[in-house]
Design a protein around this motif. Structure first.
Motif, PDB file in Angstrom:
ATOM      1  N   GLU A 197       0.835  -1.194   0.000  1.00  0.00           N
ATOM      2  CA  GLU A 197       0.000   0.000   0.000  1.00  0.00           C
ATOM      3  C   GLU A 197       0.879   1.258   0.000  1.00  0.00           C
ATOM      4  O   GLU A 197       2.027   1.237   0.439  1.00  0.00           O
ATOM      5  CB  GLU A 197      -0.921   0.011   1.219  1.00  0.00           C
ATOM      6  N   THR A 198       0.322   2.356  -0.463  1.00  0.00           N
ATOM      7  CA  THR A 198       1.037   3.633  -0.484  1.00  0.00           C
ATOM      8  C   THR A 198       1.203   4.168   0.936  1.00  0.00           C
ATOM      9  O   THR A 198       0.286   4.075   1.760  1.00  0.00           O
ATOM     10  CB  THR A 198       0.264   4.661  -1.331  1.00  0.00           C
ATOM     11  N   CYS A 199       2.369   4.704   1.225  1.00  0.00           N
ATOM     12  CA  CYS A 199       2.605   5.296   2.537  1.00  0.00           C
ATOM     13  C   CYS A 199       1.759   6.567   2.671  1.00  0.00           C
ATOM     14  O   CYS A 199       1.738   7.413   1.771  1.00  0.00           O
ATOM     15  CB  CYS A 199       4.078   5.644   2.711  1.00  0.00           C
ATOM     16  N   THR A 200       1.096   6.732   3.790  1.00  0.00           N
ATOM     17  CA  THR A 200       0.270   7.917   4.017  1.00  0.00           C
ATOM     18  C   THR A 200       1.063   9.076   4.598  1.00  0.00           C
ATOM     19  O   THR A 200       0.617  10.226   4.549  1.00  0.00           O
ATOM     20  CB  THR A 200      -0.896   7.573   4.958  1.00  0.00           C
ATOM     21  N   THR A 201       2.246   8.787   5.161  1.00  0.00           N
ATOM     22  CA  THR A 201       3.161   9.818   5.655  1.00  0.00           C
ATOM     23  C   THR A 201       4.567   9.466   5.186  1.00  0.00           C
ATOM     24  O   THR A 201       4.855   8.291   4.911  1.00  0.00           O
ATOM     25  CB  THR A 201       3.148   9.883   7.196  1.00  0.00           C
ATOM     26  N   PRO A 202       5.469  10.421   5.068  1.00  0.00           N
ATOM     27  CA  PRO A 202       6.849  10.119   4.640  1.00  0.00           C
ATOM     28  C   PRO A 202       7.516   9.120   5.577  1.00  0.00           C
ATOM     29  O   PRO A 202       7.387   9.204   6.799  1.00  0.00           O
ATOM     30  CB  PRO A 202       7.532  11.490   4.695  1.00  0.00           C
ATOM     31  N   GLN A 203       8.231   8.148   4.988  1.00  0.00           N
ATOM     32  CA  GLN A 203       8.891   7.098   5.759  1.00  0.00           C
ATOM     33  C   GLN A 203      10.326   6.933   5.278  1.00  0.00           C
ATOM     34  O   GLN A 203      10.592   7.000   4.076  1.00  0.00           O
ATOM     35  CB  GLN A 203       8.143   5.765   5.588  1.00  0.00           C
ATOM     36  N   ARG A 220       9.511  -0.415   7.360  1.00  0.00           N
ATOM     37  CA  ARG A 220       8.157   0.067   7.138  1.00  0.00           C
ATOM     38  C   ARG A 220       7.350  -0.944   6.310  1.00  0.00           C
ATOM     39  O   ARG A 220       7.893  -1.695   5.503  1.00  0.00           O
ATOM     40  CB  ARG A 220       8.184   1.416   6.426  1.00  0.00           C
ATOM     41  N   ASP A 221       6.054  -0.931   6.518  1.00  0.00           N
ATOM     42  CA  ASP A 221       5.145  -1.818   5.795  1.00  0.00           C
ATOM     43  C   ASP A 221       4.238  -1.004   4.888  1.00  0.00           C
ATOM     44  O   ASP A 221       3.003  -1.078   4.949  1.00  0.00           O
ATOM     45  CB  ASP A 221       4.319  -2.668   6.772  1.00  0.00           C
ATOM     46  N   CYS A 222       4.852  -0.218   4.025  1.00  0.00           N
ATOM     47  CA  CYS A 222       4.136   0.547   3.013  1.00  0.00           C
ATOM     48  C   CYS A 222       5.147   0.993   1.960  1.00  0.00           C
ATOM     49  O   CYS A 222       6.355   1.025   2.209  1.00  0.00           O
ATOM     50  CB  CYS A 222       3.431   1.772   3.617  1.00  0.00           C
ATOM     51  N   GLY A 223       4.644   1.279   0.786  1.00  0.00           N
ATOM     52  CA  GLY A 223       5.505   1.859  -0.243  1.00  0.00           C
ATOM     53  C   GLY A 223       6.397   0.894  -0.990  1.00  0.00           C
ATOM     54  O   GLY A 223       7.273   1.318  -1.749  1.00  0.00           O
ATOM     55  N   TRP A 224       6.202  -0.409  -0.815  1.00  0.00           N
ATOM     56  CA  TRP A 224       7.014  -1.406  -1.518  1.00  0.00           C
ATOM     57  C   TRP A 224       6.339  -1.793  -2.834  1.00  0.00           C
ATOM     58  O   TRP A 224       5.120  -1.732  -2.963  1.00  0.00           O
ATOM     59  CB  TRP A 224       7.207  -2.651  -0.661  1.00  0.00           C
ATOM     60  N   LYS A 225       7.141  -2.225  -3.798  1.00  0.00           N
ATOM     61  CA  LYS A 225       6.654  -2.688  -5.089  1.00  0.00           C
ATOM     62  C   LYS A 225       7.119  -4.124  -5.334  1.00  0.00           C
ATOM     63  O   LYS A 225       8.222  -4.511  -4.935  1.00  0.00           O
ATOM     64  CB  LYS A 225       7.151  -1.797  -6.227  1.00  0.00           C
ATOM     65  N   ASP A 261       5.399  -8.628   4.903  1.00  0.00           N
ATOM     66  CA  ASP A 261       5.648  -7.464   5.741  1.00  0.00           C
ATOM     67  C   ASP A 261       6.861  -7.720   6.632  1.00  0.00           C
ATOM     68  O   ASP A 261       7.315  -8.867   6.793  1.00  0.00           O
ATOM     69  CB  ASP A 261       4.425  -7.177   6.621  1.00  0.00           C
ATOM     70  N   GLN A 262       7.358  -6.652   7.236  1.00  0.00           N
ATOM     71  CA  GLN A 262       8.455  -6.758   8.176  1.00  0.00           C
ATOM     72  C   GLN A 262       8.074  -7.683   9.330  1.00  0.00           C
ATOM     73  O   GLN A 262       6.991  -7.570   9.910  1.00  0.00           O
ATOM     74  CB  GLN A 262       8.798  -5.363   8.714  1.00  0.00           C
ATOM     75  N   GLY A 263       8.944  -8.644   9.642  1.00  0.00           N
ATOM     76  CA  GLY A 263       8.696  -9.555  10.748  1.00  0.00           C
ATOM     77  C   GLY A 263       7.805 -10.729  10.413  1.00  0.00           C
ATOM     78  O   GLY A 263       7.580 -11.597  11.262  1.00  0.00           O
ATOM     79  N   MET A 294      10.859  -7.755  -3.224  1.00  0.00           N
ATOM     80  CA  MET A 294      10.164  -6.479  -3.184  1.00  0.00           C
ATOM     81  C   MET A 294      11.211  -5.371  -3.156  1.00  0.00           C
ATOM     82  O   MET A 294      12.306  -5.566  -2.622  1.00  0.00           O
ATOM     83  CB  MET A 294       9.283  -6.394  -1.926  1.00  0.00           C
ATOM     84  N   ALA A 295      10.884  -4.226  -3.705  1.00  0.00           N
ATOM     85  CA  ALA A 295      11.810  -3.095  -3.730  1.00  0.00           C
ATOM     86  C   ALA A 295      11.088  -1.828  -3.318  1.00  0.00           C
ATOM     87  O   ALA A 295       9.878  -1.673  -3.555  1.00  0.00           O
ATOM     88  CB  ALA A 295      12.422  -2.929  -5.114  1.00  0.00           C
ATOM     89  N   ALA A 296      11.821  -0.905  -2.717  1.00  0.00           N
ATOM     90  CA  ALA A 296      11.233   0.375  -2.304  1.00  0.00           C
ATOM     91  C   ALA A 296      12.328   1.415  -2.177  1.00  0.00           C
ATOM     92  O   ALA A 296      13.475   1.089  -1.834  1.00  0.00           O
ATOM     93  CB  ALA A 296      10.510   0.229  -0.963  1.00  0.00           C
ATOM     94  N   PRO A 297      12.027   2.687  -2.413  1.00  0.00           N
ATOM     95  CA  PRO A 297      12.999   3.749  -2.140  1.00  0.00           C
ATOM     96  C   PRO A 297      13.166   3.918  -0.631  1.00  0.00           C
ATOM     97  O   PRO A 297      12.196   3.772   0.124  1.00  0.00           O
ATOM     98  CB  PRO A 297      12.367   4.992  -2.774  1.00  0.00           C
ATOM     99  N   TYR A 298      14.370   4.196  -0.197  1.00  0.00           N
ATOM    100  CA  TYR A 298      14.617   4.410   1.229  1.00  0.00           C
ATOM    101  C   TYR A 298      13.735   5.529   1.752  1.00  0.00           C
ATOM    102  O   TYR A 298      13.141   5.424   2.819  1.00  0.00           O
ATOM    103  CB  TYR A 298      16.098   4.736   1.444  1.00  0.00           C
ATOM    104  N   ASP A 299      13.618   6.600   0.989  1.00  0.00           N
ATOM    105  CA  ASP A 299      12.730   7.710   1.301  1.00  0.00           C
ATOM    106  C   ASP A 299      11.448   7.501   0.499  1.00  0.00           C
ATOM    107  O   ASP A 299      11.456   7.543  -0.729  1.00  0.00           O
ATOM    108  CB  ASP A 299      13.395   9.037   0.932  1.00  0.00           C
ATOM    109  N   SER A 300      10.342   7.285   1.190  1.00  0.00           N
ATOM    110  CA  SER A 300       9.097   6.924   0.496  1.00  0.00           C
ATOM    111  C   SER A 300       8.574   8.025  -0.413  1.00  0.00           C
ATOM    112  O   SER A 300       7.700   7.774  -1.240  1.00  0.00           O
ATOM    113  CB  SER A 300       8.018   6.547   1.516  1.00  0.00           C
ATOM    114  N   THR A 301       9.098   9.250  -0.267  1.00  0.00           N
ATOM    115  CA  THR A 301       8.636  10.351  -1.115  1.00  0.00           C
ATOM    116  C   THR A 301       9.388  10.419  -2.433  1.00  0.00           C
ATOM    117  O   THR A 301       9.033  11.215  -3.307  1.00  0.00           O
ATOM    118  CB  THR A 301       8.790  11.699  -0.383  1.00  0.00           C
ATOM    119  N   GLN A 302      10.440   9.584  -2.569  1.00  0.00           N
ATOM    120  CA  GLN A 302      11.265   9.619  -3.770  1.00  0.00           C
ATOM    121  C   GLN A 302      10.941   8.436  -4.681  1.00  0.00           C
ATOM    122  O   GLN A 302      10.160   7.544  -4.331  1.00  0.00           O
ATOM    123  CB  GLN A 302      12.741   9.643  -3.399  1.00  0.00           C
TER     124      GLN A 302
END
Length: 474
Positions: free
Chosen positions: A189-195, A200-205, A258-260, A292-300
């Protein structure tokens, strides 16, 4: 998990229950099933001799138009099982990006059923052809099970007019819907706040799926060295990344995590004193992993090209094809579910809203023009058949179809020993689809759908002894 012959009706599933593909990775005929057999055989649309002909009389969009749609069909949709049936009908018939909308006349709630498989796109605005009805019927039958348990499928078949319709994916993405919850894995799912955390359990592809030898070490990365090889001068930099700083997470089998989670095999936001991610992990018992992959900064925004070390095992491969991820051939499904003269039960909604017919128990098949045959790989095809297509398998009742036996008899490939004339249709060479299949009355059907599974049980999370009725593959 089992939906009995009577009792309260569950809420119809939302869009996620239909196995929609990630927007960035359009898939071919890879879908999920979680339509309960009971909902398929006893609903106020397809098990209604008045509603069924109306369904195929014109396009689905005008039929269910909130203002000008057919009033009788609108009434029948007060049955939640009918709504569930419609979600799968539209998903089978229409293409991705096309939908049918219905407005509940009582609650004024609006439901939108999304297309996916595209087996009969003309049905959106006009009446379906007979071939269209047959393909959608096969799809509906292929996508039900008595448990109502979500199972990912690879559906294979052929349409000579559209040779690419059933083309297999050359690279297959991980599964995003958790069968235990019937919901999307939260990390997708999309992160609702910057992470800024790999926990974190959001923003992964979803990236892709790999294969390995259980117990062996697997190393992969997106620009980094494996963490257990930082001091090795000969260690390779695995893969690459571009754009934002990226992270990786590796999960067991084909489902994201998810993490864990117990499915998590490893994750990385950088190794060997760098910000370049790489992971070392032990290949799980399943022999499959996904990334799964994700940017370290969820806003990028960034991308990865995951590289996998293959020197430790010749069996280690990444970016598996659909055929490699779904290798277990199950059987073929065919017939016409919309033949109102071939119904062994009737369900309908009265003007006052009361639903009639839900309590019925029908010995054998409710749809007398629907059929299934089993792949010859199964050791107990007869037992498998009754459990796969019957809502009450112990009594062989409320079945969605009649089992005809094995699709191909390897010792006698002619009918009637073999119910299908081909065990690999020629339109998509090598996909293992059964074609030209005969029913119990000697009629041949040219629009079957063949189902392939990821694993023998086919239902992750269900204890293996609950799947013993499948037998084993020979």
């Amino acid at each position: 998990m089992f939906l009995g012959a009577s009792g309260c009706q569950p809420e119809a599933p939302g869009e996620d229950a239909l196995g929609a593909a990630p927007a960035a990775a359009k898939q071919g005929m890879r879908v999920a099933n979680s339509l309960t057999t009971q909902a398929l055989v006893l609903n106020a649309l397809s098990t209604n001799p008045t509603a069924s002909p109306l369904l195929v009389s014109t396009g689905l969009v005008p039929l269910f138009n909130p203002v000008s749609g057919n009033s009788y069909l609108q009434l029948q949709l007060r049955d939640v099982d009918a709504q569930h049936f419609m979600s799968y009908l539209v998903s089978c018939a229409l293409e991705s990006g096309h939908a049918v909308t219905w407005k509940d006349p009582l609650t004024l709630a609006v439901k939108t059923w999304q297309g996916q498989a595209g087996l009969c796109p003309q049905w959106e605005t006009g009446a379906p052809t007979q071939a269209c009805k047959n393909r959608v019927s096969a799809c509906l039958l292929a996508r039900n099970n008595a448990y109502g348990r979500r199972v990912e499928l690879s559906m294979r078949g052929e349409d000579p007019a559209r040779p690419a319709l059933f083309a297999l994916e050359t690279e297959t993405r991980p599964v995003e819907i958790d069968p235990d919850t019937a919901s999307r894995v939260p990390s997708y799912e999309t992160c609702t706040t910057p992470q800024t955390s790999m926990n974190r359990d959001c923003g992964w592809k979803a990236d892709f799926i790999g294969r390995c030898t259980p117990g062996q070490t697997v190393r992969l990365g997106a620009g980094g060295k494996a963490p257990d090889q930082c001091t090795s001068s000969s260690a390779l930099v695995l893969g690459s990344a571009s754009g934002a700083r990226m992270m990786l997470r590796v999960c067991d089998n084909t489902l994201g995590c998810d993490q864990g989670s117990t499915r998590q095999l490893g994750q990385s936001q950088g190794t060997c004193a760098t910000t370049n991610p790489a992971v070392s992990f032990t290949c799980p018992a399943s022999g499959f992993f996904n990334v799964m992959a994700a940017p370290y900064d969820s806003t990028q925004v960034g991308t990865v090209s995951v590289g996998v070390e293959t020197g430790t095992s010749a069996n280690t491969r990444y970016r598996l094809s659909e055929a490699e991820v779904y290798p277990v051939r199950e059987g073929a499904y065919y017939g016409n579910i919309f033949d109102a003269s071939a119904l062994a039960a009737t369900v309908y909604v009265e003007e006052g809203g009361r639903i009639q017919g839900k309590e019925q128990v029908v010995k054998g098949a409710v749809y007398k023009k629907m059929f299934s045959c089993q792949a010859p790989e199964w050791s107990d095809a007869a037992a498998y058949a009754t459990h796969r297509v019957c809502a009450l398998p112990g009594s062989e009742s409320n079945c969605a179809a009649r089992s005809t036996g094995v699709c191909i008899d390897w010792t006698n490939r002619g009918y009637p020993a073999s119910k299908c004339g081909k065990d690999d249709g020629t339109v998509v060479d090598g996909d293992g689809d059964f074609e030209e299949c005969y029913d119990s009355y000697g009629e041949q059907w040219k629009e079957p759908v063949t189902v392939f599974l990821h694993e023998t049980c086919g239902m992750p999370g269900i204890p293996s002894n609950d799947c013993a009725w499948r037998g084993t593959t020979k």
